[in-house]
Design an enzyme around this catalytic site. Structure first.
Site, PDB file in Angstrom:
ATOM      1  N   GLU A   1      10.611  -3.163  -8.969  1.00 13.68           N
ATOM      2  CA  GLU A   1       9.405  -3.727  -9.570  1.00 13.68           C
ATOM      3  C   GLU A   1       8.882  -4.917  -8.768  1.00 13.68           C
ATOM      4  O   GLU A   1       7.672  -5.075  -8.586  1.00 13.68           O
ATOM      5  CB  GLU A   1       9.681  -4.144 -11.020  1.00 13.68           C
TER       6      GLU A   1
ATOM      7  N   TYR B   1       5.297  -8.790 -17.503  1.00 14.35           N
ATOM      8  CA  TYR B   1       5.228  -7.428 -16.974  1.00 14.35           C
ATOM      9  C   TYR B   1       6.604  -6.951 -16.507  1.00 14.35           C
ATOM     10  O   TYR B   1       7.068  -5.876 -16.895  1.00 14.35           O
ATOM     11  CB  TYR B   1       4.235  -7.327 -15.811  1.00 14.35           C
TER      12      TYR B   1
ATOM     13  N   ASP C   1       0.862  -3.266 -15.447  1.00 14.79           N
ATOM     14  CA  ASP C   1       0.493  -3.543 -14.057  1.00 14.79           C
ATOM     15  C   ASP C   1      -0.987  -3.212 -13.876  1.00 14.79           C
ATOM     16  O   ASP C   1      -1.693  -2.892 -14.841  1.00 14.79           O
ATOM     17  CB  ASP C   1       1.383  -2.749 -13.095  1.00 14.79           C
TER      18      ASP C   1
END
Length: 346
Positions: A38, A129, A147
């Site tokens: 990520e 996030y 995102d």
């Protein structure tokens, strides 16, 4: 028009099952590997990030190996990705996990869902996030992960013209994501909506005529698809002028120094630099290359000169290395571009 949530969930999961890309971080529930992926993918396309992910995980296969590494080596493995503060934050976070009672990476079964999410959120470099992505992908917990692709899908589904990159916009879209979340299988839902935005509901010219979510999309009904999502007006870029000199002596040695100020490329290495309000003149018969390099809030105008000398000058904070050893030091993407263009490949 009220959105049919169960229809959206079913259509998204079916589309994802048929069309998703096979990627290594999707074949694991290891929170460490998902975390690394990520962070790498926050500003990097998948096809470029995949190579970095595999190389990083091979060298740092778990959180202990990352925590025990020297920062310089972590930055070296991050070289070329940019946003080096993210690598430094990962390194700091890994050290904190080992030094504190943060169990999310090595004993998550002892934690409640809220504890997992809050422990993730407490670590350097992990915001809402990333915490939501790790919590849902690794533990199948019902937290949204927003995102840029998800913002785009949500803005079109709900025909929302609020700028998503403002404080109020982020709050509003988080509420939309919460309301749309499939709480029975958040792992698949978050993966599906992110992948759908990346591959189908694209920024330009999405194929709305065949979209599986067409009948649920308010922007399609209102003919506003191409207008969404909305961003706040961008601030003007700061202009900077960087004049680098690559000194080379007869033994093919050069000078470098490490950036230490709280500025771009902190702790990376580069050649002697003069920053001015313009690019300095190029001496006669001097090999050089110019680049314009754009960062998030800055436009860098850079000039690199090769200066061959019999003896390297003594400059503050610099040290001498063989040119062939540059590969041992973390360099900015700008410096790597210049080296390649000047025929000084590592």
């Amino acid at each position: 028009m009220i959105l049919n949530l169960s229809l959206i969930h079913n259509r998204l999961s079916l589309w994802y099952e048929q069309h998703h890309r096979v990627l290594p971080w999707r074949d694991t529930t290891d929170p460490y590997c998902i975390w690394v992926s990520e962070i790498i993918l926050q500003q990097t396309r998948v096809n470029q990030g995949l190579e970095y992910y595999l190389r990083f995980i091979q060298r740092f296969p778990n959180i202990q190996s990352l925590a025990e590494a020297e920062e310089a080596e972590v930055l070296r493995y991050w070289q070329g990705l940019g946003y080096y503060s993210r690598a430094r934050n990962m390194h700091r976070a890994a050290q904190l996990v080992l030094a504190t009672d943060c169990k999310v990476f090595h004993n998550p079964s002892s934690l409640s869902p809220d504890q997992i999410y809050n422990q993730l959120l407490s670590l350097p470099g992990i915001g809402e996030y990333t915490a939501g992505a790790i919590a849902s992908f690794a533990f199948n917990l019902p937290y949204p992960a927003l995102d840029g692709n998800v913002y785009r899908v949500l803005s079109r589904l709900y025909d929302c013209d609020i700028a998503f990159d403002t404080t109020a916009g982020k709050k509003h879209f988080h509420q939309l994501a919460e309301s749309l979340l499939d709480r029975t299988n958040p792992r698949v839902h978050n993966s599906a909506i992110m992948e759908f935005g990346a591959l189908y509901c694209t920024p330009i010219s999405p194929d709305c005529s065949l979209c599986p979510l067409q009948e649920c999309c308010l922007a399609y009904v209102h003919h506003t698809v191409e207008l969404l999502p909305v961003r706040k007006p961008r601030t003007p870029l700061r202009e900077r002028y960087l004049n680098y000199t690559i000194y080379l002596n007869n033994q093919m040695q050069t000078l470098i120094y490490q950036r230490t100020n709280n500025d771009i490329w902190k702790h990376l290495y580069e050649f002697p630099l003069i920053e001015d309000d313009h690019l300095l003149p190029i001496p006669a018969n001097t090999p050089s290359i110019d680049f314009t390099h754009i960062l998030s809030h800055q436009r860098l105008h850079a000039r690199f000169l090769i200066k061959k000398v019999s003896e390297l000058p003594q400059l503050p904070n610099t040290f001498t290395i063989p040119l062939s050893s540059l590969d041992d030091y973390a360099l900015s993407r700008l410096t790597l571009r210049a080296l390649n263009a000047l025929g000084l490949q590592l």
